[in-house]
Design an enzyme around this catalytic site. Structure first.
Site, PDB file in Angstrom:
ATOM      1  N   ARG A 198      12.867  -9.818  13.296  1.00  0.00           N
ATOM      2  CA  ARG A 198      13.122  -9.431  11.910  1.00  0.00           C
ATOM      3  C   ARG A 198      11.822  -8.981  11.244  1.00  0.00           C
ATOM      4  NH1 ARG A 198      15.863 -12.644   8.131  1.00  0.00           N
ATOM      5  NH2 ARG A 198      17.365 -13.139   9.728  1.00  0.00           N
ATOM      6  N   LYS A 214      17.088 -14.612   1.497  1.00  0.00           N
ATOM      7  CA  LYS A 214      17.978 -14.406   0.358  1.00  0.00           C
ATOM      8  C   LYS A 214      18.018 -15.626  -0.540  1.00  0.00           C
ATOM      9  CE  LYS A 214      21.428 -12.486   2.842  1.00  0.00           C
ATOM     10  NZ  LYS A 214      22.720 -11.867   3.176  1.00  0.00           N
ATOM     11  N   GLU A 256      26.156 -10.274   5.082  1.00  0.00           N
ATOM     12  CA  GLU A 256      26.983 -11.261   4.412  1.00  0.00           C
ATOM     13  C   GLU A 256      26.813 -11.016   2.915  1.00  0.00           C
ATOM     14  OE1 GLU A 256      26.045 -15.354   5.306  1.00  0.00           O
ATOM     15  OE2 GLU A 256      27.565 -16.029   3.871  1.00  0.00           O
TER      16      GLU A 256
HETATM   17  P1  ATP Z   1      20.799 -15.255   5.929  1.00  0.00           P
HETATM   18  O1  ATP Z   1      19.465 -15.695   6.437  1.00  0.00           O
HETATM   19  O2  ATP Z   1      21.181 -15.761   4.584  1.00  0.00           O
HETATM   20  O3  ATP Z   1      21.879 -15.235   6.958  1.00  0.00           O
HETATM   21  P2  ATP Z   1      20.258 -12.566   6.483  1.00  0.00           P
HETATM   22  O4  ATP Z   1      18.973 -12.072   5.946  1.00  0.00           O
HETATM   23  O5  ATP Z   1      20.442 -12.815   7.921  1.00  0.00           O
HETATM   24  O6  ATP Z   1      20.585 -13.784   5.611  1.00  0.00           O
HETATM   25  P3  ATP Z   1      22.643 -10.973   6.577  1.00  0.00           P
HETATM   26  O7  ATP Z   1      23.457 -10.502   5.442  1.00  0.00           O
HETATM   27  O8  ATP Z   1      23.272 -11.882   7.553  1.00  0.00           O
HETATM   28  O9  ATP Z   1      21.369 -11.628   5.936  1.00  0.00           O
HETATM   29  O10 ATP Z   1      21.956  -9.749   7.290  1.00  0.00           O
HETATM   30  C1  ATP Z   1      22.632  -8.573   7.645  1.00  0.00           C
HETATM   31  C2  ATP Z   1      21.918  -7.922   8.777  1.00  0.00           C
HETATM   32  O11 ATP Z   1      20.590  -7.623   8.446  1.00  0.00           O
HETATM   33  C3  ATP Z   1      21.870  -8.822   9.988  1.00  0.00           C
HETATM   34  O12 ATP Z   1      22.267  -8.064  11.112  1.00  0.00           O
HETATM   35  C4  ATP Z   1      20.453  -9.249  10.099  1.00  0.00           C
HETATM   36  O13 ATP Z   1      20.091  -9.364  11.439  1.00  0.00           O
HETATM   37  C5  ATP Z   1      19.702  -8.108   9.425  1.00  0.00           C
HETATM   38  N1  ATP Z   1      18.489  -8.606   8.792  1.00  0.00           N
HETATM   39  C6  ATP Z   1      18.391  -9.559   7.850  1.00  0.00           C
HETATM   40  N2  ATP Z   1      17.111  -9.793   7.529  1.00  0.00           N
HETATM   41  C7  ATP Z   1      16.355  -8.955   8.277  1.00  0.00           C
HETATM   42  C8  ATP Z   1      14.951  -8.713   8.410  1.00  0.00           C
HETATM   43  N3  ATP Z   1      14.058  -9.395   7.694  1.00  0.00           N
HETATM   44  N4  ATP Z   1      14.552  -7.770   9.288  1.00  0.00           N
HETATM   45  C9  ATP Z   1      15.450  -7.085   9.993  1.00  0.00           C
HETATM   46  N5  ATP Z   1      16.771  -7.261   9.927  1.00  0.00           N
HETATM   47  C10 ATP Z   1      17.236  -8.187   9.079  1.00  0.00           C
END
Ligand code: ATP
Ligand code: MG
Length: 572
Positions: free
Chosen positions: A268, A278, A43
């Site tokens: 994650r 974020k 996002e």
């Molecule tokens: P928010 O919590 O604001 O939704 P997010 O960290 O999930 O943020 P996204 O932009 O939705 O951010 O993430 C993009 C992709 O990265 C998603 O598929 C998510 O699963 C993956 N992702 C985000 N954070 C992690 C993490 N800490 N470890 C592994 N994958 C991650």
């Protein structure tokens, strides 16, 4: 783009992780004609961090491994928080990590019309309705996991009325928050996500791609799975918190009647001494706790890049930690290990003194300057050698001298000998101190001309070897020494009333002036991001910062060194 061959690809074959096992099973069963098609769906509401890097490596890695494809898709359904600045930075970061989405760059906003039609399909089937309840009323009637929710009084609206109202929502007839479109599922479901979730909200907001074309926007949950379906993704890999959303995604796909990707959840990445959300990273930037998204202390990809991490080291880190089904927290020292291992192979060595004290060689001719030969990289002979000027007045680290040392101190002390690396053995004869402060101002030594490094007669052994620079030839540089941003191993694990910001490390940045041997100026392309990474011997790995300007070198410490010249390093 850089050569993609990384250490992990040279390593012996490892066993499959659980996602690869699922995929290989699907390939064997001929699911989706045995295609493998993954995506990375950020996002655009912030900069990417090391957790995203793991997801990028995983998704693009699987695409590569199974001769499949990987899309980059921006899940841009929330215009209020999103921005092109983030879109651009995300593309830059994915490329920098060494991955290529080729011609498959997509945006959920490209599917807004299609998603609208999907919603109409649900309304026609009486599986969705327009609800006039306020946000508060909705949350009051949602119930709790153990208590059923209450059905909305608008739930029995006819399909015709709903289609009309939904069209008028789209046409801009109603103010923000006055109506939503909800799925008609089950207000008594034990899964809260199934209790008539919101599909569309009214938001008179400018979108960075669709402008003012829309004033209703789909919720993330209504966009994500369908976007995967539209792109015919075979394996939708996401993090564990989406496991409970899966029944809802399946419900949408089934009721709309479209292609079904397989969703697989993994844990994650969490890392010690940092935060990864974020929202928190944005807060650190906004409140000035760091200098920006690319502050070298940030866990963002641009922060790590500026700090001096290489794409190879991050890919290797992602490979090493693997994928897990349960939440865990990875020690940041593993990431540091990966960059050390990579830079050990590729970084040129230089001598630099961080905290200088003067050494005067009393028996060395006043105006003589000799060129000493120093090895550029002992791990890589092809890097050759360089000349280091040696003269009567040198600089060494203040910590490398002790007036009254313990027995095991193998560095310089009165009456003791050390080797100056690539030069001579010297012996300390006396010291000159500041009369007021007692601080040592000069260390007077004699050198043994028979011990010039590389000469056949130079084999005499002494226990300590020190780095040094010639005072009049050395180049000044600003050096930024970073420490962890937080003092607590897990700053997200807080007691009542605490915030993660209570644990910000106030000593996470120290700025010093170091003296570097003049060979630094011979580096042909001393440009941040190009030829910019060095090992300052015995100290650590350093990377040229973008704040460098003509005549003003600025370095970031990537990581301190460990295990180098082990004999001298044992004493601390
Ligand atoms: P928010 O919590 O604001 O939704 P997010 O960290 O999930 O943020 P996204 O932009 O939705 O951010 O993430 C993009 C992709 O990265 C998603 O598929 C998510 O699963 C993956 N992702 C985000 N954070 C992690 C993490 N800490 N470890 C592994 N994958 C991650
Ligand atoms: Mg997310």
């Amino acid at each position: 783009m850089e050569d993609l061959k990384t250490p992990e690809e040279e390593k012996p074959v490892r066993s499959l992780n659980f996602i690869e096992e699922i995929i290989e099973e699907d390939i064997r069963n001929g699911l989706n004609e045995s295609r493998v098609h993954t995506r990375f769906p950020p996002e655009p509401n912030g900069y990417l961090h090391i957790g995203h890097a793991k997801s990028i490596c995983l998704n693009f890695g699987l695409g590569k491994r199974y001769n499949g494809k990987t899309n980059l898709r921006f899940d841009d359904t929330n215009p209020v928080k999103e921005d092109v600045e983030y879109v651009d930075s995300i593309m830059e970061d994915v490329k920098w990590l060494g991955f290529d989405w080729e011609d498959r760059l997509y945006y959920a906003s490209d599917y807004f019309e299609q998603l609208y039609q999907y919603a109409v399909t649900l309304i026609r089937k009486e599986k969705a309705y327009v609800c006039d309840m306020s946000a508060e009323e909705m949350s009051e009637t949602r119930g709790t996991p153990t208590r059923s929710g209450k059905e909305s009084p608008y739930r029995s609206r006819s399909a015709e009325e709903n289609i009309d109202l939904f069209a008028r929502m789209r046409a801009g007839e109603f103010p923000d928050g006055s109506k939503v479109l909800r799925a008609r599922i089950d207000m008594a479901s034990p899964n809260m996500h199934m209790r008539d979730p919101v599909l569309y909200r009214i938001l008179h907001a400018y979108h960075h791609r669709t402008g003012n074309q829309w004033c209703i926007y789909p919720m993330y949950d209504f966009a994500h799975g369908q976007s995967d379906s539209i792109e015919r993704i075979t394996h939708s890999i996401c993090t564990l918190e989406f496991e409970v959303h899966r029944p809802l995604y399946d419900w949408f796909i089934r009721e709309i009647g479209i292609y079904a990707p397989r969703q697989i959840e993994f844990a994650r990445l969490n890392m010690t001494y940092t935060v990864m959300s974020k929202r928190k990273l944005l807060e650190l930037v906004r409140e000035g706790n760091v200098s920006g998204w690319d502050d070298p202390r940030m866990p963002t990809i641009c922060g790590l890049r500026r700090r001096g991490f290489t794409p190879e080291s991050i890919r290797n880190f992602a490979e090493t930690i693997g994928v897990a089904k349960r939440d865990n927290i990875i020690d940041v020292s593993l990431l540091e290990f990966c960059i050390r291992e990579d830079l050990n192979r590729r970084a040129s060595r230089l001598m630099a003194v961080m905290n200088p004290v003067k050494v005067v060689i009393d028996n060395y001719p006043d105006d003589l300057v000799e060129e000493m030969e120093a090895v550029n990289n002992p791990e890589d002979e092809s890097k050759g050698k360089r000349a280091m000027p040696f003269s009567k007045t040198l600089l060494i680290e203040r910590e490398d001298f002790m007036e009254d040392p313990p027995n095991k101190f193998f560095r310089l002390a009165p009456g003791r000998e050390v080797r100056l690396k690539a030069a001579y053995i010297i012996k300390c004869e006396s010291v000159v101190k500041d009369l007021k402060t007692g601080e040592i101002e000069e260390i007077h030594c004699t050198y043994d001309p028979q011990t010039k490094s590389g000469m056949p007669e130079s084999n005499r052994k002494v226990k300590g070897t020190l780095h040094w620079v010639s005072e009049k030839h050395a180049v000044k540089a600003e050096v930024r020494l970073y420490d962890r941003l937080f003092t607590k191993e897990n700053p997200d694990d807080l007691a009542e009333g605490e915030t993660y910001k209570d644990y910000l490390n106030s000593d996470s940045l120290k700025v010093i002036t170091a003296m570097i041997e003049p060979a630094i100026l011979n580096e042909r392309e001393l440009i941040p991001g190009v030829s910019d990474k060095f090992q300052f011997e015995r100290i650590g790995y350093f990377s040229l910062d973008k704040d460098t300007s003509p005549g003003n070198l600025v370095f970031n410490r990537v990581v301190p060194l460990k295990d180098s010249w082990a004999k001298t390093e044992k004493v601390k």
